[in-house]
Design an enzyme around this catalytic site. Structure first.
Site, PDB file in Angstrom:
ATOM      1  N   ALA A  68      23.414 -63.661 -40.797  1.00 46.10           N
ATOM      2  CA  ALA A  68      23.437 -63.323 -42.222  1.00 46.10           C
ATOM      3  C   ALA A  68      24.782 -62.685 -42.554  1.00 46.10           C
ATOM      4  CB  ALA A  68      22.295 -62.366 -42.529  1.00 46.10           C
ATOM      5  N   GLY A 125      20.726 -64.609 -37.848  1.00 53.53           N
ATOM      6  CA  GLY A 125      20.111 -65.626 -38.700  1.00 53.53           C
ATOM      7  C   GLY A 125      20.500 -67.039 -38.291  1.00 53.53           C
ATOM      8  N   GLU A 163      18.185 -67.950 -35.603  1.00 55.73           N
ATOM      9  CA  GLU A 163      16.855 -68.101 -36.222  1.00 55.73           C
ATOM     10  C   GLU A 163      16.759 -69.412 -37.001  1.00 55.73           C
ATOM     11  OE1 GLU A 163      17.542 -64.204 -37.955  1.00 55.73           O
ATOM     12  OE2 GLU A 163      15.643 -63.525 -37.128  1.00 55.73           O
ATOM     13  N   GLU A 204      21.349 -58.218 -34.070  1.00 58.67           N
ATOM     14  CA  GLU A 204      21.094 -57.334 -35.219  1.00 58.67           C
ATOM     15  C   GLU A 204      20.973 -55.874 -34.822  1.00 58.67           C
ATOM     16  OE1 GLU A 204      19.538 -60.223 -34.605  1.00 58.67           O
ATOM     17  OE2 GLU A 204      19.273 -61.366 -36.463  1.00 58.67           O
TER      18      GLU A 204
HETATM   19  N1  CAA Z   1      28.798 -62.079 -41.749  1.00 58.01           N
HETATM   20  C1  CAA Z   1      29.947 -62.039 -42.443  1.00 58.01           C
HETATM   21  N2  CAA Z   1      31.148 -62.374 -41.938  1.00 58.01           N
HETATM   22  C2  CAA Z   1      31.172 -62.784 -40.654  1.00 58.01           C
HETATM   23  C3  CAA Z   1      30.009 -62.849 -39.856  1.00 58.01           C
HETATM   24  C4  CAA Z   1      28.770 -62.482 -40.471  1.00 58.01           C
HETATM   25  N3  CAA Z   1      27.607 -62.543 -39.817  1.00 58.01           N
HETATM   26  N4  CAA Z   1      30.369 -63.253 -38.624  1.00 58.01           N
HETATM   27  C5  CAA Z   1      31.706 -63.448 -38.647  1.00 58.01           C
HETATM   28  N5  CAA Z   1      32.191 -63.165 -39.864  1.00 58.01           N
HETATM   29  C6  CAA Z   1      33.596 -63.238 -40.319  1.00 58.01           C
HETATM   30  C7  CAA Z   1      34.425 -62.112 -39.723  1.00 58.01           C
HETATM   31  O1  CAA Z   1      34.262 -60.937 -40.470  1.00 58.01           O
HETATM   32  C8  CAA Z   1      35.814 -62.704 -39.822  1.00 58.01           C
HETATM   33  O2  CAA Z   1      36.257 -62.590 -41.153  1.00 58.01           O
HETATM   34  P1  CAA Z   1      37.809 -62.145 -41.422  1.00 58.01           P
HETATM   35  O3  CAA Z   1      38.626 -63.280 -40.857  1.00 58.01           O
HETATM   36  O4  CAA Z   1      37.873 -62.052 -42.899  1.00 58.01           O
HETATM   37  O5  CAA Z   1      38.018 -60.863 -40.674  1.00 58.01           O
HETATM   38  C9  CAA Z   1      35.578 -64.193 -39.570  1.00 58.01           C
HETATM   39  O6  CAA Z   1      34.180 -64.427 -39.813  1.00 58.01           O
HETATM   40  C10 CAA Z   1      35.861 -64.588 -38.110  1.00 58.01           C
HETATM   41  O7  CAA Z   1      35.089 -63.741 -37.277  1.00 58.01           O
HETATM   42  P2  CAA Z   1      35.746 -62.856 -36.094  1.00 58.01           P
HETATM   43  O8  CAA Z   1      37.159 -62.537 -36.411  1.00 58.01           O
HETATM   44  O9  CAA Z   1      34.818 -61.726 -35.827  1.00 58.01           O
HETATM   45  O10 CAA Z   1      35.700 -63.934 -34.933  1.00 58.01           O
HETATM   46  P3  CAA Z   1      35.624 -63.631 -33.371  1.00 58.01           P
HETATM   47  O11 CAA Z   1      35.860 -64.942 -32.703  1.00 58.01           O
HETATM   48  O12 CAA Z   1      36.492 -62.492 -32.995  1.00 58.01           O
HETATM   49  O13 CAA Z   1      34.110 -63.160 -33.107  1.00 58.01           O
HETATM   50  C11 CAA Z   1      31.700 -63.294 -33.351  1.00 58.01           C
HETATM   51  C12 CAA Z   1      33.033 -64.066 -33.330  1.00 58.01           C
HETATM   52  C13 CAA Z   1      31.406 -62.718 -31.971  1.00 58.01           C
HETATM   53  C14 CAA Z   1      30.615 -64.292 -33.728  1.00 58.01           C
HETATM   54  C15 CAA Z   1      31.774 -62.146 -34.384  1.00 58.01           C
HETATM   55  O14 CAA Z   1      32.268 -62.679 -35.605  1.00 58.01           O
HETATM   56  C16 CAA Z   1      30.466 -61.487 -34.665  1.00 58.01           C
HETATM   57  O15 CAA Z   1      30.012 -60.693 -33.863  1.00 58.01           O
HETATM   58  N6  CAA Z   1      29.841 -61.786 -35.838  1.00 58.01           N
HETATM   59  C17 CAA Z   1      28.644 -61.121 -36.290  1.00 58.01           C
HETATM   60  C18 CAA Z   1      27.420 -61.584 -35.534  1.00 58.01           C
HETATM   61  C19 CAA Z   1      26.192 -60.826 -35.998  1.00 58.01           C
HETATM   62  O16 CAA Z   1      26.100 -59.639 -35.843  1.00 58.01           O
HETATM   63  N7  CAA Z   1      25.197 -61.561 -36.571  1.00 58.01           N
HETATM   64  C20 CAA Z   1      23.987 -60.976 -37.072  1.00 58.01           C
HETATM   65  C21 CAA Z   1      24.055 -60.757 -38.553  1.00 58.01           C
HETATM   66  S1  CAA Z   1      22.641 -59.924 -39.207  1.00 58.01           S
HETATM   67  C22 CAA Z   1      21.428 -61.102 -39.362  1.00 58.01           C
HETATM   68  O17 CAA Z   1      21.640 -62.246 -39.079  1.00 58.01           O
HETATM   69  C23 CAA Z   1      20.104 -60.613 -39.873  1.00 58.01           C
HETATM   70  C24 CAA Z   1      19.010 -61.621 -39.833  1.00 58.01           C
HETATM   71  O18 CAA Z   1      18.325 -61.768 -38.871  1.00 58.01           O
HETATM   72  C25 CAA Z   1      18.677 -62.419 -40.994  1.00 58.01           C
END
Ligand code: CAA
Length: 259
Positions: free
Chosen positions: A65, A110, A113, A133
């Site tokens: 998400a 998500g 999921e 999460e």
């Molecule tokens: N939401 C919003 N933006 C996101 C995102 C997310 N879930 N995941 C990645 N991005 C964005 C980053 O902020 C970044 O944006 P900028 O270039 O503007 O900084 C861009 O995508 C590229 O990401 P990274 O620079 O972080 O890329 P990376 O290769 O270094 O890392 C990653 C990749 C490990 C996937 C890392 O992006 C990450 O950990 N993302 C979040 C994963 C996460 O926590 N997901 C759970 C979300 S909560 C949820 O999903 C609730 C639910 O159950 C419904």
């Protein structure tokens, strides 16, 4: 003009849906889920389509998400908007054609999921799955504690949900989360071939088979077996069953008419 969040491409009898927010690793929002619902329904209602593939890009199927969008939301904000995809279960039941998730790169939160909502997952060898999460101070909200537990069992689901760690494609296949792993090279083409194979079969019978497998997760074994037997009997009312068995006896390929 704003970018399309979900792209649709037709390849023969297969509809390929691509999540299209590459700059944020296909982060999901209510808008994305809405666009996806509309695209799925359009394929469901398209007589020429027998199977659907849902995919992202090489780096990410979907990284979860949209954290930036939701970080300051209040309880009432998320509750009132039914975030994320509260209507999705109804939607999912409306899609009776098979949906294959083609996962390359990250399928997190998500994203994992969403992949699990599909009928089965084919992973590229660079795929990574996780429910991170907990590291954000929240929990999965789109089925991660429920579908993941059913898919890989309590111990491993607890491990994933409580530590937030990722698992690679090999571990995911061993655990039963994904059905098979294919090389990243030509990955989508190969998944589309799998879907085309399914779409070349009797579409109504494929839909019945899908419903029977899904019933296994919702009923007792006895009820599920009764249901399966009734549906098996029902296939004998189709022309495709006559054609399939005649083709076998006559040693020729079957020509299903979806009737
Ligand atoms: N939401 C919003 N933006 C996101 C995102 C997310 N879930 N995941 C990645 N991005 C964005 C980053 O902020 C970044 O944006 P900028 O270039 O503007 O900084 C861009 O995508 C590229 O990401 P990274 O620079 O972080 O890329 P990376 O290769 O270094 O890392 C990653 C990749 C490990 C996937 C890392 O992006 C990450 O950990 N993302 C979040 C994963 C996460 O926590 N997901 C759970 C979300 S909560 C949820 O999903 C609730 C639910 O159950 C419904």
């Amino acid at each position: 003009m704003s970018e399309q969040l979900v792209l649709t491409r037709i390849e023969g009898a297969v509809g390929v849906l691509t999540l299209n927010r590459p700059k944020v690793l296909n982060a999901l929002s209510n808008e994305v889920m809405q666009a996806l619902s509309e695209a799925l329904l359009a394929l469901e209602n398209n007589e020429n389509i027998g199977a659907i593939v849902l995919t992202g890009n090489e780096k990410a199927f979907a990284a979860g998400a949209d954290i930036a969008a939701m970080k300051d939301w209040s309880y009432t904000d998320v509750y009132k908007s039914n975030y994320i995809g509260g209507y999705w279960e109804t939607m999912k039941n409306a899609i009776r054609k098979p949906v294959v998730a083609a996962v390359s790169g990250y399928a997190l939160g998500g994203g994992c999921e969403l992949a699990m909502m599909c009928d089965f997952i084919i992973a590229a060898d660079n795929a990574k799955f996780g429910q991170p999460e907990i590291k954000l101070g929240t929990i999965p909200g789109l089925g991660g504690t429920q579908r993941l537990t059913r898919a890989i069992g309590k111990s491993k689901a607890m491990d994933m949900v409580l530590t937030g760690r990722m698992m690679d494609a090999q571990e995911a296949e061993k655990a039963g989360l994904v059905s098979r792993i294919l090389p990243l090279e030509n990955f989508l083409d190969e998944v589309v071939k799998v879907a085309q194979g399914i779409a070349s079969l009797s579409v109504p019978t494929v839909m019945m088979a899908k419903q029977c497998v899904n019933t296994a997760l919702e009923t007792t074994l006895e009820q599920g077996l009764q249901y399966e037997r009734r549906v098996f009997h029902a296939t004998f009312a189709t022309e495709d069953q006559k054609e399939g068995m005649a083709a076998f006896i006559e040693k020729r390929p079957a020509n299903f008419k979806n009737m």
